[in-house]
Structure formats: structure tokens, C-alpha cells
Motif scaffolding. Structure first.
Motif, PDB file in Angstrom:
ATOM      1  N   ASP A  29      30.567 -24.812  33.126  1.00 55.53           N
ATOM      2  CA  ASP A  29      30.993 -26.183  32.696  1.00 55.53           C
ATOM      3  C   ASP A  29      30.011 -26.932  32.306  1.00 55.53           C
ATOM      4  N   TRP A  30      30.000 -28.285  31.799  1.00 56.27           N
ATOM      5  CA  TRP A  30      28.939 -29.224  31.530  1.00 56.27           C
ATOM      6  C   TRP A  30      29.060 -30.371  32.360  1.00 56.27           C
ATOM      7  N   PRO A  31      28.342 -30.155  33.428  1.00 51.15           N
ATOM      8  CA  PRO A  31      28.386 -31.459  34.200  1.00 51.15           C
ATOM      9  C   PRO A  31      28.295 -32.854  33.526  1.00 51.15           C
ATOM     10  N   VAL A  32      28.589 -33.662  34.061  1.00 53.28           N
ATOM     11  CA  VAL A  32      28.650 -35.279  33.268  1.00 53.28           C
ATOM     12  C   VAL A  32      27.652 -36.006  34.522  1.00 53.28           C
ATOM     13  N   LEU A  33      26.507 -36.423  33.698  1.00 58.11           N
ATOM     14  CA  LEU A  33      25.552 -37.194  34.525  1.00 58.11           C
ATOM     15  C   LEU A  33      25.149 -38.336  33.663  1.00 58.11           C
ATOM     16  N   ASP A  34      25.149 -39.427  34.329  1.00 60.12           N
ATOM     17  CA  ASP A  34      25.064 -41.051  33.663  1.00 60.12           C
ATOM     18  C   ASP A  34      24.492 -42.014  34.641  1.00 60.12           C
ATOM     19  N   LEU A  35      24.319 -43.107  34.331  1.00 67.34           N
ATOM     20  CA  LEU A  35      23.982 -43.844  35.266  1.00 67.34           C
ATOM     21  C   LEU A  35      25.273 -44.806  35.758  1.00 67.34           C
ATOM     22  N   GLY A  36      26.196 -44.539  35.022  1.00 67.52           N
ATOM     23  CA  GLY A  36      27.599 -44.909  35.693  1.00 67.52           C
ATOM     24  C   GLY A  36      28.233 -45.879  34.631  1.00 67.52           C
ATOM     25  N   VAL A  37      27.416 -46.105  33.438  1.00 69.80           N
ATOM     26  CA  VAL A  37      27.989 -46.921  32.387  1.00 69.80           C
ATOM     27  C   VAL A  37      28.361 -45.833  31.232  1.00 69.80           C
ATOM     28  N   GLN A  38      29.575 -45.932  30.652  1.00 61.54           N
ATOM     29  CA  GLN A  38      29.711 -45.008  29.662  1.00 61.54           C
ATOM     30  C   GLN A  38      30.249 -45.953  28.203  1.00 61.54           C
ATOM     31  N   THR A  90      18.712 -31.700  37.633  1.00 62.45           N
ATOM     32  CA  THR A  90      19.363 -31.671  38.923  1.00 62.45           C
ATOM     33  C   THR A  90      19.786 -30.170  39.137  1.00 62.45           C
ATOM     34  N   GLN A  91      19.185 -29.045  38.749  1.00 60.56           N
ATOM     35  CA  GLN A  91      19.112 -27.813  38.854  1.00 60.56           C
ATOM     36  C   GLN A  91      20.176 -27.081  38.103  1.00 60.56           C
ATOM     37  N   GLN A  96      31.843 -38.543  27.245  1.00 66.61           N
ATOM     38  CA  GLN A  96      30.960 -38.327  28.491  1.00 66.61           C
ATOM     39  C   GLN A  96      29.858 -37.797  28.404  1.00 66.61           C
ATOM     40  N   HIS A  97      29.872 -36.888  27.183  1.00 70.05           N
ATOM     41  CA  HIS A  97      28.499 -36.300  26.943  1.00 70.05           C
ATOM     42  C   HIS A  97      27.573 -36.925  25.941  1.00 70.05           C
ATOM     43  N   GLY A  98      27.839 -37.957  25.608  1.00 65.18           N
ATOM     44  CA  GLY A  98      26.778 -38.847  24.748  1.00 65.18           C
ATOM     45  C   GLY A  98      27.311 -39.111  23.265  1.00 65.18           C
ATOM     46  N   PHE A 120      16.967 -32.198  30.496  1.00 65.26           N
ATOM     47  CA  PHE A 120      18.038 -32.779  29.804  1.00 65.26           C
ATOM     48  C   PHE A 120      18.151 -34.317  29.661  1.00 65.26           C
ATOM     49  N   TRP A 121      17.131 -34.770  30.754  1.00 67.72           N
ATOM     50  CA  TRP A 121      17.133 -36.114  30.792  1.00 67.72           C
ATOM     51  C   TRP A 121      16.390 -36.947  29.815  1.00 67.72           C
TER      52      TRP A 121
END
Length: 222
Positions: free
Chosen positions: A51-60, A103-104, A169-171, A183-184
Motif C-alpha cells: 500500500d502507500w501509507p499516508v503521513l502528514d502533519l495532520g492537516v490536509q 519511517t522505514q 491524501q498523497h499530496g 520521502f519527507w
């Protein structure tokens, strides 16, 4: 802070940010090994995901194509301000690349479409003294790169993934994709690119994360 006229959902996840700051303080996830991208497809300490995990600062931010703007400014001969039509009028490219998160997790064979950074820079014409890049996203996130990394042949401002528009969600609508670094360093929802003579560390870099972020050198933290 997010742009005033761009609607957002969520709230900044302070607890998550503090947890990741502690990872940097403690050197979490480090294996102490190095890899060779010419030999090792999977960088040290990474785990493959499907899958493609979703990571952000909480705001989309919800950036409509009508409101999308991309600026390229700073140490350039030709300052650029593009709306969606202008961005899509630039030369379009496709690439298939692996991506690696600090995050690995890693994900192989991602097919992106968009505008190669090299094509954008050809239009902007960086000045001789430009050596670094600072990028700002619609959620207020920032990160930094050397101009050399930003101009890498595989660097792309992507608007599509696997043949479909890049999801919010992926930008989406547009994010940077720079496969050679964690990827950050590939900000989502990008809106501003500034070329600089001096480096300007971004959100995670001032919170203990490495200034460059090479996965094969395991440059997770500074």
C-alpha cells in the motif's frame, strides 16, 4: 500556516510531531549500516509495503485546480507563477521509481506523471549564485534541498500516480517526487519553490532530522 483561501481538514498532530522528534533524539530505527544504490534496491532498515501509507502533519489542504498556484522565485532569471493550465502546458513526463520513507517503509515501481524539475528549471534559469532550494506547501510545511538534488534527472513535480490524478491524501494536486532521498524531502501540496544562496532548513530538519536524507547512507537524523 495554510493559505487563507484554501480549505483544510484536520489539525496539527502535536503528539505525533513530538514522537518523531524523540525518534531523532534517540536514533530510533537506525541499523548502523550503509547500502549501495547501484547494488541494493532496498536501503538499510527499510521494509517493503504494497500500500502507500499516508503521513502528514495532520492537516490536509483541499487545493482545487482553480486555486492551484505554483511559484518559482528567488535567485532565478525568470520568476514563474503558474496556474493549473500553465502547469499542465509544460512538457509532461512519466517515470517509474521506488520511494522510501524515513519511517522505514519502501514501495517499489511507482508510476508517476508530471513535470520534470529539470524542465521547470530550464524555464526559470537559476542564477549562478543559487545553490539551495526551499519549498513551501499549502499546509505550511517546508523542507530544503541542495539545488543539485532538486535538479536530479529523476526529480518530478507529479500530478498523477498509476495513471490517475494524485489523490489529496498523497499530496495532490501536485507534489515533489525525489526518489534518491527519504520521502519527507518530497513535499506534498507544493506551492512555492525559492532558490537561495544559503541553506534554509525546513520543518523536520530543525527538529533533528538529517539535512539531506540519503536512504542508502541511512541519513535519518542530523
Amino acid at each position: 500556516m495554510p493559505e487563507d483561501d484554501i480549505p483544510t481538514t484536520g489539525a496539527v498532530r502535536d503528539k505525533l510531531i513530538r514522537t518523531k522528534e524523540r525518534w531523532a533524539e534517540e536514533g530510533r530505527l537506525l541499523t548502523g549500516t550503509q547500502g549501495d544504490p547501484a547494488r541494493d534496491r532496498l536501503p538499510p532498515g527499510q521494509t517493503l509495503v504494497r500500500d502507500w501509507p499516508v503521513l502528514d502533519l495532520g492537516v490536509q489542504p483541499d487545493v482545487s485546480k482553480d486555486k492551484f498556484r505554483l511559484r518559482v522565485e528567488g535567485l532565478v532569471e525568470n520568476r514563474i507563477a503558474l496556474d493549473w493550465a500553465g502547469f499542465m502546458a509544460l512538457p509532461q513526463s512519466e517515470m517509474v521509481v521506488d520511494i522510501h520513507c524515513v519511517t522505514q517503509w519502501s514501495r517499489y515501481d511507482n508510476r508517476f506523471a508530471g513535470v520534470k524539475v529539470a524542465d521547470l528549471l530550464e524555464l526559470a534559469r537559476p542564477k549562478a549564485e543559487a545553490r539551495f532550494v526551499s519549498m513551501t506547501s499549502y499546509d505550511g510545511y517546508t523542507t530544503n534541498l541542495t539545488l543539485e538534488d532538486f535538479a536530479a534527472p529523476e526529480a518530478m513535480l507529479a500530478h498523477a500516480w498509476e495513471g490517475k490524478p494524485l489523490e489529496r491524501q498523497h499530496g495532490g494536486p501536485v507534489r515533489l517526487v525525489l526518489p534518491r532521498l527519504y520521502f519527507w524531502k518530497s513535499p506534498k501540496w507544493i506551492t512555492r519553490i525559492e532558490l537561495l544562496a544559503e541553506d534554509r532548513p525546513g520543518f523536520w530538519e530543525v527538529r533533528g532530522y538529517h539535512n539531506r536524507g540519503d536512504p542508502w547512507m541511512e541519513e535519518r537524523y542530523g
